[in-house]
Design a protein around this motif. Structure first.
Motif, PDB file in Angstrom:
ATOM      1  N   GLY A 199       0.811  -1.207   0.000  1.00  0.00           N
ATOM      2  CA  GLY A 199       0.000   0.000   0.000  1.00  0.00           C
ATOM      3  C   GLY A 199       0.845   1.259   0.000  1.00  0.00           C
ATOM      4  O   GLY A 199       0.616   2.182  -0.780  1.00  0.00           O
ATOM      5  N   THR A 200       1.859   1.298   0.880  1.00  0.00           N
ATOM      6  CA  THR A 200       2.707   2.488   0.916  1.00  0.00           C
ATOM      7  C   THR A 200       3.566   2.593  -0.343  1.00  0.00           C
ATOM      8  O   THR A 200       3.840   3.702  -0.816  1.00  0.00           O
ATOM      9  N   ALA A 201       3.974   1.444  -0.894  1.00  0.00           N
ATOM     10  CA  ALA A 201       4.751   1.484  -2.142  1.00  0.00           C
ATOM     11  C   ALA A 201       3.920   2.074  -3.270  1.00  0.00           C
ATOM     12  O   ALA A 201       4.412   2.904  -4.054  1.00  0.00           O
ATOM     13  N   LEU A 202       2.663   1.684  -3.348  1.00  0.00           N
ATOM     14  CA  LEU A 202       1.800   2.199  -4.404  1.00  0.00           C
ATOM     15  C   LEU A 202       1.529   3.689  -4.212  1.00  0.00           C
ATOM     16  O   LEU A 202       1.530   4.462  -5.176  1.00  0.00           O
ATOM     17  N   GLU A 203       1.301   4.101  -2.973  1.00  0.00           N
ATOM     18  CA  GLU A 203       1.052   5.515  -2.740  1.00  0.00           C
ATOM     19  C   GLU A 203       2.318   6.339  -2.977  1.00  0.00           C
ATOM     20  O   GLU A 203       2.253   7.458  -3.493  1.00  0.00           O
ATOM     21  N   TRP A 204       3.461   5.795  -2.634  1.00  0.00           N
ATOM     22  CA  TRP A 204       4.701   6.533  -2.871  1.00  0.00           C
ATOM     23  C   TRP A 204       5.119   6.481  -4.336  1.00  0.00           C
ATOM     24  O   TRP A 204       5.868   7.344  -4.793  1.00  0.00           O
ATOM     25  N   TYR A 205       4.647   5.498  -5.066  1.00  0.00           N
ATOM     26  CA  TYR A 205       4.820   5.545  -6.515  1.00  0.00           C
ATOM     27  C   TYR A 205       4.129   6.794  -7.053  1.00  0.00           C
ATOM     28  O   TYR A 205       4.694   7.541  -7.860  1.00  0.00           O
ATOM     29  N   ASP A 206       2.910   7.017  -6.585  1.00  0.00           N
ATOM     30  CA  ASP A 206       2.168   8.206  -7.002  1.00  0.00           C
ATOM     31  C   ASP A 206       2.930   9.478  -6.635  1.00  0.00           C
ATOM     32  O   ASP A 206       3.088  10.401  -7.444  1.00  0.00           O
ATOM     33  N   PHE A 207       3.396   9.541  -5.396  1.00  0.00           N
ATOM     34  CA  PHE A 207       4.076  10.734  -4.906  1.00  0.00           C
ATOM     35  C   PHE A 207       5.411  10.928  -5.624  1.00  0.00           C
ATOM     36  O   PHE A 207       5.779  12.052  -5.994  1.00  0.00           O
ATOM     37  N   ALA A 208       6.153   9.832  -5.849  1.00  0.00           N
ATOM     38  CA  ALA A 208       7.456   9.926  -6.496  1.00  0.00           C
ATOM     39  C   ALA A 208       7.321  10.310  -7.964  1.00  0.00           C
ATOM     40  O   ALA A 208       8.161  11.042  -8.497  1.00  0.00           O
ATOM     41  N   ALA A 209       6.292   9.818  -8.620  1.00  0.00           N
ATOM     42  CA  ALA A 209       6.074  10.180 -10.023  1.00  0.00           C
ATOM     43  C   ALA A 209       5.904  11.692 -10.142  1.00  0.00           C
ATOM     44  O   ALA A 209       6.461  12.328 -11.053  1.00  0.00           O
ATOM     45  N   TYR A 210       5.168  12.268  -9.216  1.00  0.00           N
ATOM     46  CA  TYR A 210       5.011  13.716  -9.239  1.00  0.00           C
ATOM     47  C   TYR A 210       6.331  14.414  -8.918  1.00  0.00           C
ATOM     48  O   TYR A 210       6.675  15.428  -9.530  1.00  0.00           O
ATOM     49  N   SER A 211       7.071  13.883  -7.949  1.00  0.00           N
ATOM     50  CA  SER A 211       8.320  14.516  -7.544  1.00  0.00           C
ATOM     51  C   SER A 211       9.304  14.597  -8.704  1.00  0.00           C
ATOM     52  O   SER A 211       9.929  15.634  -8.949  1.00  0.00           O
ATOM     53  N   VAL A 212       9.447  13.476  -9.426  1.00  0.00           N
ATOM     54  CA  VAL A 212      10.366  13.457 -10.564  1.00  0.00           C
ATOM     55  C   VAL A 212       9.874  14.400 -11.660  1.00  0.00           C
ATOM     56  O   VAL A 212      10.655  15.155 -12.251  1.00  0.00           O
ATOM     57  N   ALA A 213       8.576  14.374 -11.917  1.00  0.00           N
ATOM     58  CA  ALA A 213       8.024  15.243 -12.958  1.00  0.00           C
ATOM     59  C   ALA A 213       8.196  16.716 -12.601  1.00  0.00           C
ATOM     60  O   ALA A 213       8.458  17.557 -13.473  1.00  0.00           O
ATOM     61  N   SER A 214       8.080  17.057 -11.311  1.00  0.00           N
ATOM     62  CA  SER A 214       8.234  18.449 -10.907  1.00  0.00           C
ATOM     63  C   SER A 214       9.666  18.929 -11.093  1.00  0.00           C
ATOM     64  O   SER A 214       9.905  20.109 -11.341  1.00  0.00           O
ATOM     65  N   ALA A 215      10.610  17.994 -10.970  1.00  0.00           N
ATOM     66  CA  ALA A 215      12.019  18.362 -11.125  1.00  0.00           C
ATOM     67  C   ALA A 215      12.454  18.410 -12.586  1.00  0.00           C
ATOM     68  O   ALA A 215      13.522  18.927 -12.889  1.00  0.00           O
ATOM     69  N   THR A 216      11.617  17.868 -13.485  1.00  0.00           N
ATOM     70  CA  THR A 216      12.058  17.737 -14.875  1.00  0.00           C
ATOM     71  C   THR A 216      11.166  18.471 -15.878  1.00  0.00           C
ATOM     72  O   THR A 216      11.653  19.293 -16.659  1.00  0.00           O
ATOM     73  N   ILE A 217       9.853  18.214 -15.892  1.00  0.00           N
ATOM     74  CA  ILE A 217       9.021  18.737 -16.975  1.00  0.00           C
ATOM     75  C   ILE A 217       7.834  19.587 -16.550  1.00  0.00           C
ATOM     76  O   ILE A 217       7.302  20.347 -17.357  1.00  0.00           O
ATOM     77  N   PHE A 218       7.391  19.497 -15.291  1.00  0.00           N
ATOM     78  CA  PHE A 218       6.185  20.224 -14.901  1.00  0.00           C
ATOM     79  C   PHE A 218       6.360  21.737 -14.950  1.00  0.00           C
ATOM     80  O   PHE A 218       5.402  22.473 -15.179  1.00  0.00           O
ATOM     81  N   GLY A 219       7.582  22.213 -14.710  1.00  0.00           N
ATOM     82  CA  GLY A 219       7.805  23.649 -14.800  1.00  0.00           C
ATOM     83  C   GLY A 219       7.460  24.185 -16.175  1.00  0.00           C
ATOM     84  O   GLY A 219       6.844  25.248 -16.319  1.00  0.00           O
ATOM     85  N   HIS A 220       7.821  23.418 -17.216  1.00  0.00           N
ATOM     86  CA  HIS A 220       7.549  23.828 -18.599  1.00  0.00           C
ATOM     87  C   HIS A 220       6.077  23.665 -18.961  1.00  0.00           C
ATOM     88  O   HIS A 220       5.490  24.514 -19.640  1.00  0.00           O
ATOM     89  N   LEU A 221       5.447  22.567 -18.480  1.00  0.00           N
ATOM     90  CA  LEU A 221       4.081  22.242 -18.897  1.00  0.00           C
ATOM     91  C   LEU A 221       3.007  23.056 -18.177  1.00  0.00           C
ATOM     92  O   LEU A 221       1.982  23.408 -18.764  1.00  0.00           O
ATOM     93  N   PHE A 222       3.229  23.347 -16.897  1.00  0.00           N
ATOM     94  CA  PHE A 222       2.183  23.991 -16.108  1.00  0.00           C
ATOM     95  C   PHE A 222       2.558  25.388 -15.621  1.00  0.00           C
ATOM     96  O   PHE A 222       1.676  26.162 -15.241  1.00  0.00           O
ATOM     97  N   PHE A 223       3.850  25.718 -15.610  1.00  0.00           N
ATOM     98  CA  PHE A 223       4.291  27.026 -15.123  1.00  0.00           C
ATOM     99  C   PHE A 223       5.285  27.638 -16.111  1.00  0.00           C
ATOM    100  O   PHE A 223       6.435  27.912 -15.751  1.00  0.00           O
ATOM    101  N   PRO A 224       4.887  27.845 -17.345  1.00  0.00           N
ATOM    102  CA  PRO A 224       5.850  28.340 -18.345  1.00  0.00           C
ATOM    103  C   PRO A 224       6.353  29.734 -17.991  1.00  0.00           C
ATOM    104  O   PRO A 224       5.610  30.575 -17.491  1.00  0.00           O
TER     105      PRO A 224
END
Length: 434
Positions: free
Chosen positions: A32-57
């Motif tokens: 359960g915690t692995a699945l929830e942290w998969y969700d959280f980690a996916a966002y964390s990596v995306a925020s460090a790489t592509i979300f700045g460009h996609l949502f906060f240009p």
């Protein structure tokens, strides 16, 4: 004297469970915690790489990254709400029921992130939706940790609580490994344009299937023996939050402070490190993800190993050594990777996550043992979530601001050293249950 009363060890009062139930509880807590942290980690990596460009240009890449990390922090800031709401319900209604709700909340939020329109499609409304779903993620995880720890530890032998409670601690590196693996695979199979356009969404949409699997495991579980006994004796608290703040303030303060440094250390070496190496060295994002994945894979073994070690030695003593190492290591790591060596990056991240494992493995047992049985879900959840606000939430944002403001890694390393001192105070305030 109230603190002494509530801190009485419960080794002789916790019922033993059969091995089958114990294995199921361990699997349910971990998965359960692995699945929830998969969700959280996916966002964390995306925020460090592509979300700045996609949502906060923005014309300034730093501003976009800062905005993305600000949204990352929202997930931590939302955790206390989850801790307050679900911690109370966990002590009132039971561990199992609450953990089903937290899993669904986090999973559905992550799935919906995969469907979000970007700034190019709907303008600033895209950022609002992203923040709202990130907030919901944080609420779910805020109520998850305390219950997941109790789920496995309350089925197990109290003399081996360090090992059994570590099941929930394996979740973050397992989820992080899975999320980084999925994103790395997508990045390798797709062109940059494809990954930026739609490929990143796949990682978030996968959470739907993963949460279904987690629910299947958790719904098959019984309630923990400890909670069943409390219910039979009529000892469930009517106002657990008030009781924690009234009767177990020192326990709460110690548990909060102990958790600060591990959160900041983890944020530095699994999230911010990706930003640092791509902006200040010749290393690539892919190399950074590979280093984090190797370290996370090692943690799958090290976290329960350190949890088991804490059953044989003082949990406080083990944590004390690890906190000191955490405060020192960044001053070694940054010079190591300055020349762009991939091998040095792997070794540096790996050793950082070894230190984190030494902190994180015993932490679940150490935190829960600070509180009396009847208030453990509430107390542990509050400690976990409040520490996240102090430590994990602002960490990537502060790292980015410090690096930009002082133009040296020394400021970043110094900040982590300060949090190590904070957690050192928490260790000195805490007590060993043995």
């Amino acid at each position: 004297m109230e603190y002494i009363r509530t801190m009485t060890p419960d080794v002789t009062t916790t019922p033993a469970a059969d091995r089958r139930s114990l294995r199921r509880a361990f699997a349910a807590s971990l998965s359960g915690t692995a699945l929830e942290w998969y969700d959280f980690a996916a966002y964390s990596v995306a925020s460090a790489t592509i979300f700045g460009h996609l949502f906060f240009p923005s014309g300034d890449p730093l501003a976009g990254t800062m905005a993305a990390f600000s949204t990352y922090a929202v997930g931590y800031l939302a955790r206390p709400l989850g801790g307050f709401v679900f911690g109370r319900l966990g002590d009132r209604l039971g561990r199992k029921r609450v953990l089903v709700v937290t899993l669904v909340l986090t999973g559905v939020s992550t799935f919906l992130i995969g469907l979000l329109p970007t700034y190019a499609a709907v303008g600033g409304f895209a950022a609002i939706l992203l923040v709202a779903l990130r907030f919901a993620q944080g609420v779910g995880i805020g109520g998850e940790w305390g219950g997941a720890v109790l789920l496995s530890s309350e089925f197990g032998d109290p003399a081996k609580r360090g090992f059994w409670a570590s099941a929930a601690q394996i979740g973050p590196p397992a989820g992080n490994l899975l999320a980084n693996g999925v994103l790395a695979l997508l990045a390798a199979l797709l062109t940059d344009a494809q990954f930026t356009s739609w490929g990143w969404r796949v990682a978030f949409l996968l959470s739907g299937a993963l949460v279904g699997f987690g629910l299947w495991i958790r719904l098959k579980l019984e309630e923990t023996p400890v909670f069943r006994r409390l219910a039979e004796l009529g000892e469930r608290p009517s106002a657990p939050i008030s009781e924690v703040f009234r009767d177990e303030r020192r326990a709460l303060a110690a548990a909060v402070l102990v958790r600060v440094c591990p959160d900041v250390l983890y944020a530095l070496f699994t999230v911010f490190v990706l930003t640092y190496i791509t902006s200040h060295t010749t290393l690539s994002r892919g190399q950074g993800l590979a280093a984090v994945m190797i370290g996370s894979a090692l943690q799958l073994v090290l976290i329960p190993a350190f949890g088991a070690l804490s059953d044989r030695v003082s949990r406080r003593g083990l944590t004390l050594v690890a906190v000191i190492a955490a405060g020192i290591w960044p001053f070694v790591f940054f010079p190591m990777v300055g020349d762009g060596s991939f091998a040095a990056l792997i070794i540096g991240v790996l050793l950082a996550l070894v230190i984190h494992s030494a902190l994180y493995g015993p932490q679940a047992a150490l935190v829960t043992e600070q509180f009396s049985e009847r208030l453990r879900y509430t107390g542990s959840s509050l400690a976990y979530t409040l520490a996240g606000v102090i430590g994990g939430a602002p960490a990537p944002l502060l790292f980015t601001a410090l690096l930009a403001g002082y133009d040296t890694w020394v400021a970043v390393a110094g900040y982590l050293a300060v949090t190590a001192v904070v957690s050192l105070v928490g260790v000195l305030m805490a007590r060993d249950a043995k």
